[in-house]
Design a protein around this motif. Structure first.
Motif, PDB file in Angstrom:
ATOM      1  N   CYS A   1       9.203  -1.665 -31.378  1.00 20.27           N
ATOM      2  CA  CYS A   1       9.829  -0.778 -30.391  1.00 20.27           C
ATOM      3  C   CYS A   1       9.906  -1.514 -29.051  1.00 20.27           C
ATOM      4  CB  CYS A   1       8.960   0.476 -30.299  1.00 20.27           C
ATOM      5  SG  CYS A   1       9.154   1.498 -28.847  1.00 20.27           S
TER       6      CYS A   1
ATOM      7  N   THR B   1       8.675  -0.694 -26.328  1.00 27.35           N
ATOM      8  CA  THR B   1       7.359  -0.686 -25.695  1.00 27.35           C
ATOM      9  C   THR B   1       6.518  -1.856 -26.198  1.00 27.35           C
ATOM     10  OG1 THR B   1       7.479   1.714 -25.602  1.00 27.35           O
ATOM     11  CG2 THR B   1       5.336   0.739 -25.220  1.00 27.35           C
TER      12      THR B   1
ATOM     13  N   HIS C   1       2.973   0.703 -32.843  1.00 26.29           N
ATOM     14  CA  HIS C   1       2.647   2.134 -32.781  1.00 26.29           C
ATOM     15  C   HIS C   1       3.624   3.002 -33.563  1.00 26.29           C
ATOM     16  CE1 HIS C   1       5.509   1.382 -29.554  1.00 26.29           C
ATOM     17  NE2 HIS C   1       5.878   2.642 -29.667  1.00 26.29           N
ATOM     18  N   GLU C   2       4.643   2.399 -34.201  1.00 26.82           N
ATOM     19  CA  GLU C   2       5.613   3.211 -34.946  1.00 26.82           C
ATOM     20  C   GLU C   2       5.594   2.739 -36.392  1.00 26.82           C
ATOM     21  OE1 GLU C   2       9.373   3.854 -33.173  1.00 26.82           O
ATOM     22  OE2 GLU C   2       8.583   3.880 -31.134  1.00 26.82           O
TER      23      GLU C   2
HETATM   24 ZN   LIG Z   1       7.816   3.261 -29.423  1.00 26.83          ZN
END
Ligand SMILES: [Zn+2]
Length: 337
Positions: free
Chosen positions: A37, A39, A58-59
């Motif tokens: 992502c 981020t 985190h995804e």
């Molecule tokens: Zn994300």
């Protein structure tokens, strides 16, 4: 297990780490697919705060591997995804708004070890079951999709509204689809890469414009392109937010959806005043995961057109190289074990 660990900006190493065991009220999940992502890229480049060294990511989606004590409704083998952060800092009193009341969060891949590895540990309260009909390369996008759902909720009434999205990245192109499901009259998309704008057209955008081309000035001159009811900033840039202020109609709404690091020097403040704009922030995806899963399960949102690379976790560094070089055709890079 293999894990992609960031030690310092751009210093990513594939390491052998012990498989975590779940604490009370936690579960461990075997990762099936994880998406890089924006981020994660910001953390990788040192532009977004993280405590290092840290397993990034985190995804993701996967299967429950083991369940700690005091966990109901989850069992090994079950297909799931987990939210990217959880509340640890207490909650502010419910003020009757939709605002996330959490005072402080731990975030996968920044302040807790993340999912760019073979097995990740998460609190069971963050886990959502997903149907087998959703493939792993689609399910890895559920977290971003949930943030897009939240952004549309923050925007208020969207039925028959004319919408513009600035920033056709992975998040912006999911947001485009959520807006169409929400019953908007039309969505226009503004960006800097033709390959992404081409995908936006295929996904249902009524018109697209590349700000880097001279034709963008002509596009802007069309009366319809100055009068958007809702403008979503999805590029994470101050210039994107400035564009939203110019594209929104008098009395229109601007939603700051992309994460903007830094200050807003380029933003034309006069537009806010003279047009009486309403500006809304949209952070995270609290309460929106169930709807995101339903949008994928029903086929209302397509992820496949956004996935340009599927690569093994031990090539995570190459994945970040593709993302940071901003190669023309790169959009969503997915890691698999
Ligand atoms: Zn994300």
């Amino acid at each position: 297990m293999k894990a992609a660990v960031l030690h310092a900006p751009y210093d990513l190493r594939i390491e052998d780490r012990p498989v975590p065991t779940p604490a009370n009220r936690w579960v461990t999940i075997s990762v099936e697919a994880a998406g890089i992502c924006g981020t994660d890229v910001a953390v990788y480049e040192g532009k977004y705060a993280a405590s290092l060294p840290r397993i990034l990511g985190h995804e993701f989606c996967g299967r429950v591997l083991a369940v700690g004590g005091d966990v109901d409704g989850l069992e090994p083998g079950q297909r799931v995804m987990a939210e990217g952060s959880w509340c640890v800092g207490g909650e502010a009193p419910d003020d009757g708004t939709s605002h996330d009341p959490c005072m402080s969060r731990l975030a996968l891949g920044r302040t807790a070890d993340g999912c760019f590895c073979e097995v990740v540990a998460v609190p069971s309260s963050t886990v959502h079951a997903i149907p087998n009909s959703i493939r792993a390369t689609e399910a890895q996008s559920i977290t971003t999709l949930a943030t897009a759902v939240r952004a549309t909720q923050r925007a208020g009434e969207l039925v028959n509204r004319r919408v513009v999205i600035v920033g056709p990245g992975h998040a912006g192109l999911l947001l485009l689809q959520v807006c169409l499901v929400a019953g908007v009259q039309s969505v226009s998309v503004v960006g800097t890469r033709d390959s992404r704008l081409h995908i936006a057209r295929k996904l249902g955008a009524e018109s697209v414009s590349n700000v880097r081309l001279a034709s963008h000035e002509d596009w802007l001159q069309a009366p319809a392109h100055k009068e958007f009811d809702v403008a979503f900033e999805a590029s994470g840039t101050a210039s994107g937010l400035a564009a939203c202020f110019e594209l929104a109609r008098r009395g229109g709404r601007v939603v700051s959806y992309g994460i903007i690091n830094g200050t807003l020097d380029e933003v034309p403040g006069q537009e806010i005043y003279s047009k009486e704009l309403t500006i809304l922030g949209s952070r995270g995806a609290e309460g929106c995961y169930g709807e995101a899963i339903e949008l994928l399960a029903s086929g209302s949102v397509a992820v496949d057109p956004l996935v340009t690379h599927v690569i093994p976790i031990d090539q995570t560094k190459e994945g970040f190289a593709i993302a940071t070089q901003r190669l023309e055709d790169a959009l969503r890079i997915v890691l698999v074990p």
